[in-house]
Design an enzyme around this catalytic site. Structure first.
Site, PDB file in Angstrom:
ATOM      1  N   HIS A   1       5.612 -31.683   9.736  1.00 62.04           N
ATOM      2  CA  HIS A   1       4.978 -30.213   9.235  1.00 62.04           C
ATOM      3  C   HIS A   1       4.080 -30.329   8.296  1.00 62.04           C
ATOM      4  CE1 HIS A   1       8.139 -28.913  11.989  1.00 62.04           C
ATOM      5  NE2 HIS A   1       9.166 -29.499  11.479  1.00 62.04           N
TER       6      HIS A   1
ATOM      7  N   HIS B   1       8.652 -24.691   8.513  1.00 65.77           N
ATOM      8  CA  HIS B   1       7.699 -25.561   9.361  1.00 65.77           C
ATOM      9  C   HIS B   1       6.070 -25.122   8.941  1.00 65.77           C
ATOM     10  CE1 HIS B   1      10.026 -25.960  13.415  1.00 65.77           C
ATOM     11  NE2 HIS B   1      10.695 -26.472  12.238  1.00 65.77           N
TER      12      HIS B   1
ATOM     13  N   ASP C   1       1.082  -1.296  -0.176  1.00 64.11           N
ATOM     14  CA  ASP C   1       0.172  -0.017  -0.078  1.00 64.11           C
ATOM     15  C   ASP C   1       1.007   1.254  -0.055  1.00 64.11           C
ATOM     16  OD1 ASP C   1       0.763   0.368   2.480  1.00 64.11           O
ATOM     17  OD2 ASP C   1      -0.823   0.289   3.555  1.00 64.11           O
ATOM     18  N   HIS C   2       0.156   2.351   0.341  1.00 62.66           N
ATOM     19  CA  HIS C   2       0.978   3.445   0.137  1.00 62.66           C
ATOM     20  C   HIS C   2       2.055   3.637   1.254  1.00 62.66           C
ATOM     21  CE1 HIS C   2      -2.347   3.890   2.761  1.00 62.66           C
ATOM     22  NE2 HIS C   2      -1.796   4.835   3.793  1.00 62.66           N
TER      23      HIS C   2
ATOM     24  N   CYS D   1       2.933  -3.421   3.821  1.00 66.02           N
ATOM     25  CA  CYS D   1       1.954  -2.182   4.300  1.00 66.02           C
ATOM     26  C   CYS D   1       2.660  -1.610   5.318  1.00 66.02           C
ATOM     27  CB  CYS D   1       0.644  -2.730   4.265  1.00 66.02           C
ATOM     28  SG  CYS D   1       0.093  -3.596   5.983  1.00 66.02           S
ATOM     29  N   GLY D   2       1.935  -0.753   6.318  1.00 71.09           N
ATOM     30  CA  GLY D   2       2.622  -0.185   7.305  1.00 71.09           C
ATOM     31  C   GLY D   2       3.131  -1.119   8.344  1.00 71.09           C
ATOM     32  N   THR D   3       2.231  -2.086   8.797  1.00 80.52           N
ATOM     33  CA  THR D   3       2.648  -3.013   9.699  1.00 80.52           C
ATOM     34  C   THR D   3       2.920  -4.340   9.134  1.00 80.52           C
ATOM     35  OG1 THR D   3       0.418  -3.498  10.176  1.00 80.52           O
ATOM     36  CG2 THR D   3       1.344  -1.949  11.483  1.00 80.52           C
ATOM     37  N   GLY D   4       2.363  -4.768   7.728  1.00 82.38           N
ATOM     38  CA  GLY D   4       2.336  -5.929   7.585  1.00 82.38           C
ATOM     39  C   GLY D   4       1.071  -6.767   7.883  1.00 82.38           C
TER      40      GLY D   4
HETATM   41  C1  RB5 Z   1      -2.089   2.429   6.630  1.00 79.45           C
HETATM   42  O1  RB5 Z   1      -2.313   3.440   7.256  1.00 79.45           O
HETATM   43  C2  RB5 Z   1      -1.889   1.442   7.479  1.00 79.45           C
HETATM   44  O2  RB5 Z   1      -3.282   1.082   8.061  1.00 79.45           O
HETATM   45  C3  RB5 Z   1      -1.647  -0.023   6.577  1.00 79.45           C
HETATM   46  O3  RB5 Z   1      -0.411   0.441   6.070  1.00 79.45           O
HETATM   47  C4  RB5 Z   1      -1.278  -1.210   7.535  1.00 79.45           C
HETATM   48  O4  RB5 Z   1      -0.462  -0.858   8.500  1.00 79.45           O
HETATM   49  C5  RB5 Z   1      -2.459  -1.820   8.017  1.00 79.45           C
HETATM   50  O5  RB5 Z   1      -2.444  -3.002   8.515  1.00 79.45           O
END
Ligand code: RB5
Length: 148
Positions: free
Chosen positions: A133, A98, A8-9, A65-68
């Site tokens: 596994h 695994h 994402d962005h 993404c921001g957190t994955g």
């Molecule tokens: C975007 O702001 C953020 O929510 C996205 O990148 C991600 O972290 C979501 O899980």
């Protein structure tokens, strides 16, 4: 080996760096976007990567993404996908050995680029061990066939 990659962005720059890194190593990479910094919806890109892998167009996938987390949840909704968020190399390696993960996810706001490269390296160089596994992975995948 072909790798589908989507983001994402929050992860445009990291995706571009990881793509270049993979290409330097000789991997074929299919970029499924986004390449825009405009705010967008990560499920769109998680699903695109999941479908590329589940459909056989790519061997493996990488989602950022921001957190994955959000993009991994989306990719995991595609039948046949085993996506894991890995913020360090040990989990990435074990997720292949695994859990036979076919999509690697991480967060551009969580890990720096050098750590991200190490995570990718460990994940790509590890091999599924099979044996007990395989039974456990089969049990995971059988959940997809069960009703409510
Ligand atoms: C975007 O702001 C953020 O929510 C996205 O990148 C991600 O972290 C979501 O899980």
């Amino acid at each position: 080996m072909k790798i589908a990659i989507g983001n994402d962005h929050a992860a445009v720059e990291m995706k571009q760096e990881i793509m270049a890194y993979l290409q330097e190593k000789g991997y074929e990479v299919e970029n499924l976007g986004t390449d825009s910094p405009e705010s967008c919806d990560y499920p769109v890109y998680g699903e695109k990567v999941g479908r590329a892998v589940a459909g056989g167009r790519a061997d493996l996938g990488i989602c950022i993404c921001g957190t994955g987390i959000g993009i991994s949840l989306a990719a995991n909704k595609v039948k046949g996908i085993r996506a894991a968020v890995c913020s360090e190399p040990y989990s990435a390696k074990l997720s292949r050995m695994h859990n036979d993960t076919n999509v690697l996810c991480f967060g551009a706001r969580v890990v720096g680029i050098e750590l991200a490269k190490m995570i990718v390296d460990e994940w790509l160089s590890a091999e599924f061990l099979g044996g007990r596994h395989q039974r456990r992975v089969d049990l995971i995948m059988a959940i997809e066939e069960k009703g409510e």
